[in-house]
Design a protein around this motif. Structure first.
Motif, mmCIF file in Angstrom:
data_model
loop_
_atom_site.group_PDB
_atom_site.id
_atom_site.type_symbol
_atom_site.label_atom_id
_atom_site.label_comp_id
_atom_site.label_asym_id
_atom_site.label_seq_id
_atom_site.Cartn_x
_atom_site.Cartn_y
_atom_site.Cartn_z
ATOM 1 N N ARG A 67 0.759 -1.104 0.241
ATOM 2 C CA ARG A 67 0.217 -0.127 0.059
ATOM 3 C C ARG A 67 0.896 1.236 0.028
ATOM 4 O O ARG A 67 1.783 1.364 0.682
ATOM 5 C CB ARG A 67 -0.898 0.325 1.146
ATOM 6 N N GLY B 95 -0.168 4.852 1.059
ATOM 7 C CA GLY B 95 -1.259 5.468 1.652
ATOM 8 C C GLY B 95 -2.617 4.942 1.170
ATOM 9 O O GLY B 95 -2.667 3.617 1.784
ATOM 10 N N ASP B 96 -3.661 5.556 0.426
ATOM 11 C CA ASP B 96 -4.805 4.729 0.090
ATOM 12 C C ASP B 96 -4.786 4.041 -1.096
ATOM 13 O O ASP B 96 -5.798 3.405 -1.573
ATOM 14 C CB ASP B 96 -5.827 5.876 0.031
ATOM 15 N N THR B 97 -3.562 3.945 -1.594
ATOM 16 C CA THR B 97 -3.584 3.376 -2.864
ATOM 17 C C THR B 97 -2.864 1.563 -2.664
ATOM 18 O O THR B 97 -1.879 1.725 -2.234
ATOM 19 C CB THR B 97 -2.769 3.830 -3.876
#
Length: 254
Positions: free
Chosen positions: A25, A27-29
């Protein structure tokens, strides 16, 4: 043949790349999502996926350039970071442009060689192998993209490793160079090495690879031989397009 001159066949260890529930990951990805597969020796394995599928991230995780969020990426049963002399076990070309432009091709390779106790004779040998002997003393900053690709391949072969990884190795090469790369990949695999090849060129992959791993949105989409895929679809390209139809995305990790 790319073995050291005079070296015994037993010099090369024929091993595997193994991914076990690999996740990354940013962050949010979610770039790599619970990815598991094995790359076996003795044939070229093509690594395919749309832009943003996580191919380059996966290769970076295998080479210890990024740390996984969870799961493991193993070479010869160990993490890359634990290898004492990694260039003797794993060779890789990820970015042909990541070279100090002020150095000559010879000194670039010599600096790499010295970090892994590899002698200057091997530097000369790989420069000859990739067709750069005539420009060995010229600065890399003046090289074309195709010449830099050849230098990157020389770097990958420097330690005479049993495991090799190439990301888009034909970029910048003319037709003769593309054919040369194709023959080189096949010869490396024929020697019993493990070869992982990432490319967007379906025509070249169909001519070069025997096995295919396809990823999309960080997940495993398919793992099969070229023969199996082309038995189900008109061509490797048609197989790829059908299997990745729902995985095309933009703006994500490669």
């Amino acid at each position: 043949m790319v073995r050291r001159a005079g070296g015994p066949a037993s010099r090369i260890l024929y091993r595997v790349i193994e991914l076990l529930h690999l996740t990354k990951r940013y962050g949010d990805t979610l770039a790599v999502d619970d990815l598991s597969f094995k790359v076996e020796p003795g044939h070229v394995t093509g690594f395919l996926g749309p832009n943003g599928a996580g191919k380059s991230t996966t290769m970076r995780l295998i080479l210890g350039l990024d740390a996984p969020t969870s799961g493991r990426a193993l070479v010869n049963g160990r993490r890359y970071a634990s290898l004492t002399k990694p260039m003797r076990e794993v060779g890789a070309l990820l970015d042909a442009g990541a070279v100090h432009g002020g150095r000559s091709a010879y000194h670039h390779l010599l600096c790499l060689a010295l970090t892994n106790d590899i002698g200057p004779a091997r530097v000369a040998e790989v420069l000859e192998l990739v067709g750069l002997s005539g420009v060995a003393r010229k600065r890399v900053g003046g090289f074309s993209l195709g010449m830099k690709q050849r230098l990157g391949i020389a770097s990958a072969l420097l330690g005479d490793p049993g495991v090799l990884m190439f990301d888009e190795p034909v970029n910048g090469l003319d037709p003769d160079g593309v054919r040369w790369i194709r023959g080189l990949m096949r010869s490396l695999a024929a020697e019993g090495r493990t070869v992982l090849l990432s490319s967007h060129l379906m025509s070249e992959m169909a001519l070069t690879a025997e096995c295919i791993v396809i990823v999309g949105r960080g997940k495993l989409v398919a793992e099969a031989t070229v023969a199996e895929l082309t038995a189900r679809y008109p061509s490797l390209e048609e197989a790829y397009l059908a299997l990745t139809a729902e995985s095309v995305q933009y703006g994500a990790a490669r």
